[in-house]
Scaffold this active site. Sequence first.
Site, mmCIF file in Angstrom:
data_model
loop_
_atom_site.group_PDB
_atom_site.id
_atom_site.type_symbol
_atom_site.label_atom_id
_atom_site.label_comp_id
_atom_site.label_asym_id
_atom_site.label_seq_id
_atom_site.Cartn_x
_atom_site.Cartn_y
_atom_site.Cartn_z
ATOM 1 N N SER A 1 0.769 -1.148 0.115
ATOM 2 C CA SER A 1 0.005 0.082 0.030
ATOM 3 C C SER A 1 1.011 1.153 0.039
ATOM 4 O O SER A 1 1.821 1.338 0.725
ATOM 5 C CB SER A 1 -0.945 -0.051 1.240
ATOM 6 O OG SER A 1 -1.414 1.203 1.209
ATOM 7 N N TYR B 1 -2.688 -0.339 9.924
ATOM 8 C CA TYR B 1 -2.761 -0.972 8.669
ATOM 9 C C TYR B 1 -1.381 -0.918 7.755
ATOM 10 O O TYR B 1 -0.779 -1.713 7.360
ATOM 11 C CB TYR B 1 -3.915 -0.255 7.830
ATOM 12 C CG TYR B 1 -4.023 -0.567 6.560
ATOM 13 C CD1 TYR B 1 -4.208 -1.687 5.890
ATOM 14 C CD2 TYR B 1 -3.740 0.496 5.457
ATOM 15 C CE1 TYR B 1 -4.318 -2.207 4.466
ATOM 16 C CE2 TYR B 1 -3.761 0.130 4.227
ATOM 17 C CZ TYR B 1 -4.141 -1.095 3.534
ATOM 18 O OH TYR B 1 -3.810 -1.359 2.410
#
Length: 349
Positions: free
Chosen positions: A142, A167
């Site tokens: 990501s 995350y």
Amino acid sequence: MKILVTGTAGFIGHHCAISFSKAGLTVVGLDNINDYYNPILKLGRLKEQGFDTSEIKANKLITSKTNKKISFIKMDLTDKNTMNKLFEEQKFNYVCHLAAQAGVRYSIDNPDAYIQSNVVGFLNIIENCRHHNIKHLVFASSSSVYGLNKSMPFNTDDHTDHPISLYAATKKSNEMMAHTYAHLYNIPMTGLRFFTVYGDWGRPDMAPFLFTDAAFHDRTIKVFNNGDMFRDFTYVGDIVESVLRLIQKHAQSDDSWDPENPKPSSSSAPYKIYNIGNHNPVRLMDFIKAIENAVGKEIKKEMLPMQPGDVQFTYANVDSLIKVTNYTPSTPLQDGIDKFVTWYKDFYL
């Protein structure tokens, strides 16, 4: 060639399963169909792939009614024994690992879900790659891993040691775990840092959906940092084409890699990291305007401060992606938004 694609009831995985099958790959899709968001959308994606969703049962492999190149199994990545059995039975050549617990803000309230899915689940994936002769693992990282980094555009040779959400930290850990297995077991491993993916069949917790849904139901949207946010919005079709091309480009050891001045994006091991983005950051207010153009009405807005875990800018340097794949993500924002809004109306209205 047979490929395991995890997360095929999810947004990107859904598009990848269809695209990969059209390219001639035999696809086995995997998803646990959890309730992070409404499973009706996840089941809708599986129906679009041709599955009779009434046949879905845990750990049972079913085949698409309309596309014999795609199968699906409902399975939890954290279930070590069933994952081992799946790899043993299916004899995969490749793995495209897209399943994960997503969302920056959700990770603040539900950290355990991220450790289980994104760390324990990833360990089960790479352990099976180790034991079952997988030729190449491609996995989703990501743009969130860039964290406090302020160097623009984000370059895969930038260091990413200061994530600002759990995350992001789990995605950073995936990259490090993959490198370790590439080094120890000589398994080609390629990590993909996706930049703000949007498009048809998109997630309902992301801005395109939230803003479009609010517009059609005359609700007010929350605009964080008073709209002074920039995102490298990337249309899902560009993501899928990039992933398909990279699967065929096995990560290789970098002969020029210098351990005294190490580049983070490559290694003496068969390991590589790529950004996949539109390399064209868009101001949040311009993004909202594109949705308003597609919907045909102005959206009511509540201006709010920056939220914990968010970053103000994302901007991808994709030079290495273009060099290796000869492909440039470039779908114009308004074109992609128009496709998304058309899908939204078809599915929800």
